[in-house]
Motif scaffolding. Structure first.
Motif, PDB file in Angstrom:
ATOM      1  N   LEU A  89       0.840  -1.196   0.000  1.00 21.80           N
ATOM      2  CA  LEU A  89       0.000   0.000   0.000  1.00 21.80           C
ATOM      3  C   LEU A  89       0.875   1.247   0.000  1.00 21.80           C
ATOM      4  CD1 LEU A  89      -2.518  -1.113   2.780  1.00 21.80           C
ATOM      5  CD2 LEU A  89      -2.658  -1.555   0.328  1.00 21.80           C
ATOM      6  N   ALA A  90       0.292   2.360  -0.428  1.00 22.00           N
ATOM      7  CA  ALA A  90       0.990   3.655  -0.429  1.00 22.00           C
ATOM      8  C   ALA A  90       0.138   4.674   0.319  1.00 22.00           C
ATOM      9  CB  ALA A  90       1.267   4.124  -1.848  1.00 22.00           C
ATOM     10  N   LEU A  91       0.803   5.514   1.096  1.00 22.64           N
ATOM     11  CA  LEU A  91       0.145   6.605   1.814  1.00 22.64           C
ATOM     12  C   LEU A  91       0.696   7.931   1.309  1.00 22.64           C
ATOM     13  CD1 LEU A  91      -0.735   4.275   3.709  1.00 22.64           C
ATOM     14  CD2 LEU A  91      -0.303   5.818   5.636  1.00 22.64           C
ATOM     15  N   GLU A  92      -0.144   8.710   0.610  1.00 27.56           N
ATOM     16  CA  GLU A  92       0.219  10.076   0.226  1.00 27.56           C
ATOM     17  C   GLU A  92      -0.141  10.996   1.392  1.00 27.56           C
ATOM     18  OE1 GLU A  92      -1.530  11.397  -3.354  1.00 27.56           O
ATOM     19  OE2 GLU A  92      -0.521   9.931  -4.634  1.00 27.56           O
ATOM     20  N   VAL A  93       0.853  11.662   1.938  1.00 29.67           N
ATOM     21  CA  VAL A  93       0.635  12.472   3.135  1.00 29.67           C
ATOM     22  C   VAL A  93       1.001  13.922   2.822  1.00 29.67           C
ATOM     23  CG1 VAL A  93       1.179  12.760   5.570  1.00 29.67           C
ATOM     24  CG2 VAL A  93       1.163  10.464   4.569  1.00 29.67           C
ATOM     25  N   TYR A  94       0.082  14.836   3.106  1.00 20.42           N
ATOM     26  CA  TYR A  94       0.276  16.274   2.874  1.00 20.42           C
ATOM     27  C   TYR A  94       0.330  16.996   4.220  1.00 20.42           C
ATOM     28  CZ  TYR A  94      -0.861  15.588  -2.073  1.00 20.42           C
ATOM     29  OH  TYR A  94      -0.854  15.192  -3.398  1.00 20.42           O
ATOM     30  N   PRO A  95       1.495  17.096   4.863  1.00 18.61           N
ATOM     31  CA  PRO A  95       1.584  17.849   6.120  1.00 18.61           C
ATOM     32  C   PRO A  95       1.691  19.351   5.835  1.00 18.61           C
ATOM     33  CG  PRO A  95       3.712  16.902   5.581  1.00 18.61           C
ATOM     34  CD  PRO A  95       2.780  16.485   4.485  1.00 18.61           C
ATOM     35  N   SER A  96       0.599  19.960   5.403  1.00 17.59           N
ATOM     36  CA  SER A  96       0.614  21.334   4.918  1.00 17.59           C
ATOM     37  C   SER A  96       0.281  22.323   6.027  1.00 17.59           C
ATOM     38  CB  SER A  96      -0.387  21.485   3.767  1.00 17.59           C
ATOM     39  OG  SER A  96      -1.695  21.178   4.215  1.00 17.59           O
ATOM     40  N   ALA A  97       0.381  23.613   5.681  1.00 16.06           N
ATOM     41  CA  ALA A  97       0.154  24.657   6.676  1.00 16.06           C
ATOM     42  C   ALA A  97      -1.287  24.685   7.163  1.00 16.06           C
ATOM     43  CB  ALA A  97       0.525  26.015   6.079  1.00 16.06           C
ATOM     44  N   GLU A  98      -2.233  24.211   6.338  1.00 20.18           N
ATOM     45  CA  GLU A  98      -3.623  24.203   6.777  1.00 20.18           C
ATOM     46  C   GLU A  98      -3.851  23.300   7.981  1.00 20.18           C
ATOM     47  OE1 GLU A  98      -3.826  24.912   2.263  1.00 20.18           O
ATOM     48  OE2 GLU A  98      -2.615  23.760   3.671  1.00 20.18           O
ATOM     49  N   LEU A  99      -2.946  22.349   8.218  1.00 19.78           N
ATOM     50  CA  LEU A  99      -3.099  21.416   9.331  1.00 19.78           C
ATOM     51  C   LEU A  99      -2.411  21.897  10.601  1.00 19.78           C
ATOM     52  CD1 LEU A  99      -2.538  18.022   7.454  1.00 19.78           C
ATOM     53  CD2 LEU A  99      -4.667  19.297   7.806  1.00 19.78           C
ATOM     54  N   ALA A 100      -1.797  23.093  10.551  1.00 14.20           N
ATOM     55  CA  ALA A 100      -1.067  23.575  11.730  1.00 14.20           C
ATOM     56  C   ALA A 100      -1.996  23.864  12.895  1.00 14.20           C
ATOM     57  CB  ALA A 100      -0.268  24.829  11.363  1.00 14.20           C
ATOM     58  N   GLY A 101      -3.276  24.107  12.618  1.00 14.15           N
ATOM     59  CA  GLY A 101      -4.204  24.374  13.704  1.00 14.15           C
ATOM     60  C   GLY A 101      -4.704  23.129  14.411  1.00 14.15           C
ATOM     61  N   LEU A 102      -4.400  21.944  13.882  1.00 16.66           N
ATOM     62  CA  LEU A 102      -4.823  20.696  14.524  1.00 16.66           C
ATOM     63  C   LEU A 102      -3.886  20.356  15.679  1.00 16.66           C
ATOM     64  CD1 LEU A 102      -5.660  18.535  11.378  1.00 16.66           C
ATOM     65  CD2 LEU A 102      -7.231  19.828  12.826  1.00 16.66           C
ATOM     66  N   PRO A 103      -4.334  19.546  16.632  1.00 13.87           N
ATOM     67  CA  PRO A 103      -3.438  19.149  17.740  1.00 13.87           C
ATOM     68  C   PRO A 103      -2.292  18.298  17.225  1.00 13.87           C
ATOM     69  CG  PRO A 103      -5.500  17.922  17.820  1.00 13.87           C
ATOM     70  CD  PRO A 103      -5.688  18.998  16.785  1.00 13.87           C
ATOM     71  N   PRO A 104      -1.158  18.264  17.935  1.00 14.90           N
ATOM     72  CA  PRO A 104      -0.021  17.437  17.498  1.00 14.90           C
ATOM     73  C   PRO A 104      -0.425  15.967  17.373  1.00 14.90           C
ATOM     74  CG  PRO A 104       0.630  18.950  19.252  1.00 14.90           C
ATOM     75  CD  PRO A 104      -0.862  19.043  19.145  1.00 14.90           C
ATOM     76  N   GLY A 105       0.128  15.314  16.355  1.00 13.09           N
ATOM     77  CA  GLY A 105      -0.170  13.907  16.138  1.00 13.09           C
ATOM     78  C   GLY A 105      -1.481  13.648  15.425  1.00 13.09           C
ATOM     79  N   ALA A 106      -2.085  14.688  14.838  1.00 17.41           N
ATOM     80  CA  ALA A 106      -3.375  14.502  14.173  1.00 17.41           C
ATOM     81  C   ALA A 106      -3.260  13.566  12.978  1.00 17.41           C
ATOM     82  CB  ALA A 106      -3.934  15.860  13.739  1.00 17.41           C
ATOM     83  N   LEU A 107      -2.149  13.641  12.248  1.00 19.22           N
ATOM     84  CA  LEU A 107      -1.969  12.758  11.097  1.00 19.22           C
ATOM     85  C   LEU A 107      -1.894  11.296  11.537  1.00 19.22           C
ATOM     86  CD1 LEU A 107       0.524  14.735   8.833  1.00 19.22           C
ATOM     87  CD2 LEU A 107      -1.705  13.853   8.146  1.00 19.22           C
ATOM     88  N   ALA A 108      -1.113  11.024  12.572  1.00 22.60           N
ATOM     89  CA  ALA A 108      -0.997   9.649  13.062  1.00 22.60           C
ATOM     90  C   ALA A 108      -2.336   9.156  13.611  1.00 22.60           C
ATOM     91  CB  ALA A 108       0.088   9.567  14.133  1.00 22.60           C
ATOM     92  N   LYS A 109      -3.080  10.026  14.286  1.00 19.71           N
ATOM     93  CA  LYS A 109      -4.375   9.621  14.842  1.00 19.71           C
ATOM     94  C   LYS A 109      -5.356   9.279  13.726  1.00 19.71           C
ATOM     95  CE  LYS A 109      -8.038  11.223  17.942  1.00 19.71           C
ATOM     96  NZ  LYS A 109      -8.516  12.353  18.794  1.00 19.71           N
ATOM     97  N   ALA A 110      -5.295  10.041  12.609  1.00 20.69           N
ATOM     98  CA  ALA A 110      -6.205   9.768  11.494  1.00 20.69           C
ATOM     99  C   ALA A 110      -5.825   8.487  10.766  1.00 20.69           C
ATOM    100  CB  ALA A 110      -6.195  10.949  10.524  1.00 20.69           C
TER     101      ALA A 110
END
Length: 592
Positions: A89-110
């Motif tokens: 499998l492949a995971l395309e991940v966009y850690p962009s500036a729009e996500l800066a307002g989310l709590p830390p670790g939001a990408l891993a939690k999702a």
């Protein structure tokens, strides 16, 4: 197990034939003795080790034979193939500036509900922005740990460029983790898992400025966007290097889920910065730096040369105009220029003033030409590989003047004259006549020529800013020193000096972004290694909420069926090592 070079197994037959021959060979020679008594005495005197040596099959013989067989098998390159059911499998991940307002670790939690559904043998490829390291293949647990370490970059999602997948195995399905503002459609083998984009309550949507005509002021334009459902008042401070206090403060009413704009006039300065009061994070600040660029208008008369036209079009300091009367300088090709304009004259129909026509020259290798090497017109120009099919140079007359830049066999090919300022080139630039236009030196020569024709070119002042991905930081972002804005300007700034590295403040940056080794700079104004000011801004952020909870999307995302994913390992090194050890042991036993 299979063999890559199976024909090499013929060596096994050769080893077997050698062993059979060795067994068939007689070990004792026939000797004549005078009496059986002498034979019996000799047999009794023979040691037990000697009797063992006379045996046909010994331990040493077996070891040497086994070593030969192992070497023969190694020549055939044996390979062990194993297979087990697993997914790729492949995971395309966009850690962009729009996500800066989310709590830390939001990408891993999702991503956790998806990755926890995988087996340890499954393979995960993380596709991350090019600014970040991209591991080729990870286990689901390793991928989850890597996502937990990611921090949002100061760059919108639509400006991030993801590195391509590595490896040869085919990816069965791709899962895209991105802010809900990214407009990338899903597909049969692509599942979008969208996260809420929360850049902040208010962000600067646009910031621009231009010098006012006939004034030392600058006209400034600002747009602010409200990402909430309630109207808000945006307080904006405008800074310049003039002092510690803001140059201006304005309050802008911004409607709910909309944007508002304002215009004002500020004193021109090296840079301008707008900061939202009480806001931090991406989009809370935008900066502009003043650039002084040479700007000149050029017109072409005579034949239209595509190479010359292309040079004018790609040069940011030049602008092509059709009317020669409006131009600062003229390029005349096979024609005479206007009498009152500086001009580059290529293949003129008549010789320059004070010169007369020379003889026709053919097949001119310019490496044999006489050059005025110290002329600024030949800076970075290498004519060693340039050839001209035909040209007619000029010979000096009684009123000859000017500098002979390039001459060949006593005839002038390139001549510079003043009053009016003219640069004459005797030969046509057409590719059928010369290869000059196909070399790097052609661009250098034209740049030198236009700079020489317009030494007092008008300087155009403009304000500009870079996006973070456009800033050329190389391998050391800390080489750029950020100027201070949040609490006013430091004494070092007031004195025109760059602050020390320990004094660098990244105003508006959340604590988790404070690492100076970040691959991208935070928006602000920086002084680069050359001392020039570079404004790095981040504007135009949007906020949006996904239609479904990201964790729910990840938990219900489709998983492809496992495939038989094999791994093979070449065994010939092991067989070769075994052969060497068996031979060594065999000879050791034999020589005892």
């Amino acid at each position: 197990m299979f063999f890559l070079w199976p024909w090499s197994l013929l060596a096994v037959a050769a080893v077997a034939a050698a062993a059979w021959w060795a067994l068939r060979q007689p070990r004792q020679k026939l000797l004549r003795v005078g009496s059986l008594r002498l034979w019996q005495e000799a047999a009794q005197a023979t040691s037990s080790s000697a009797r063992r040596h006379r045996r046909r099959i010994t331990a040493a013989w077996v070891l040497l034979l086994a070593g030969a067989l192992a070497a023969a098998v190694a020549l055939a390159r044996p390979v062990h193939q194993s297979a087990q059911p697993a997914r790729t499998l492949a995971l395309e991940v966009y850690p962009s500036a729009e996500l800066a307002g989310l709590p830390p670790g939001a990408l891993a939690k999702a991503a956790a509900p998806l990755l926890n559904r995988l087996k340890p043998a499954d393979r995960v490829r993380l596709l991350l922005p090019a600014q970040l390291a991209n591991p080729s293949e990870l286990s689901p647990r390793q991928a989850l740990d890597r996502l937990g370490d990611l921090s949002p970059l100061p760059l919108p999602a639509d400006q991030l460029v993801l590195a391509g997948p590595s490896g040869t195995a085919q990816v069965q399905h791709t899962y895209r983790f991105a802010p809900a503002t990214l407009d990338e459609p899903a597909g049969p083998e692509v599942t979008n898992i969208l996260l809420p984009a929360l850049p902040g309550k208010l962000t600067i949507d646009a910031f621009a400025a231009q010098p006012a005509e006939n004034s030392d002021q600058a006209d400034v334009f600002l747009a602010v966007r409200n990402h909430t459902d309630s109207p808000a008042d945006a307080a904006v401070d405008f800074y310049t290097p003039a002092g510690k206090s803001p140059a201006a403060t304005r309050t802008l009413p911004v409607p709910s889920r909309g944007r508002a704009t304002l215009s004002l006039r500020l004193p021109q300065d090296d840079y301008l910065c707008a900061a939202l009061v009480g806001q931090d994070g991406p989009g809370a600040r935008a900066c502009l730096s003043r650039q002084r660029n040479i700007s000149a208008k050029l017109a072409m008369v005579g034949r239209d040369d595509p190479l010359v036209r292309r040079f004018i079009q790609i040069n940011p300091a030049l602008r092509l105009v059709e009317d020669a009367a409006l131009a600062d300088a003229v390029i005349a090709i096979a024609a005479l220029p206007p009498g009152d304009k500086p001009a580059l004259v290529i293949d003129p129909p008549q010789p320059p003033p004070g010169y007369r026509p020379g003889e026709k020259l053919t097949n001119l290798p310019l490496r044999q030409a006489d050059l005025q090497a110290d002329s600024p017109l030949l800076r970075y120009v290498d004519l060693a590989a340039v050839a001209v099919r035909q040209s007619r140079g000029w010979r000096e007359g009684d009123l000859a003047s000017g500098q002979k830049i390039v001459s060949y066999q006593g005839q002038v090919l390139v001549l510079a004259q003043d009053a009016p300022r003219r640069l004459y080139v005797a030969f046509d630039f057409d590719p059928e006549n010369t290869n000059f236009g196909l070399t790097d030196s052609f661009v250098a020569f034209l740049a030198n020529a236009t700079g020489w024709l317009l030494p007092q070119a008008r300087r155009q002042v403009s304000y500009s800013a870079l996006r973070p991905d456009q800033a050329q930081f190389g391998q050391a972002p800390s080489d750029w020193q950020e100027l201070l804005f949040a609490q006013g300007h430091s004494a070092a700034e007031a004195a025109g000096e760059a602050p020390a590295a320990s004094e660098i403040s990244r105003s508006g940056m959340p604590e988790r972004h404070s690492d100076a080794a970040s691959p991208l700079p935070w928006p602000g104004v920086y002084r680069d290694r050359s001392g020039a000011l570079q404004a790095v801004s981040l504007t135009g952020l949007r906020s949006a909420n996904p239609p479904r909870d990201p964790a729910e999307l990840a938990a219900n995302a489709p998983l492809p069926a496992p495939q038989q994913i094999g791994a093979r390992q070449e065994l010939w090194p092991a067989f070769l090592i075994a052969a060497a050890l068996l031979w060594l042991a065999g000879w050791t036993v034999r020589l005892r």
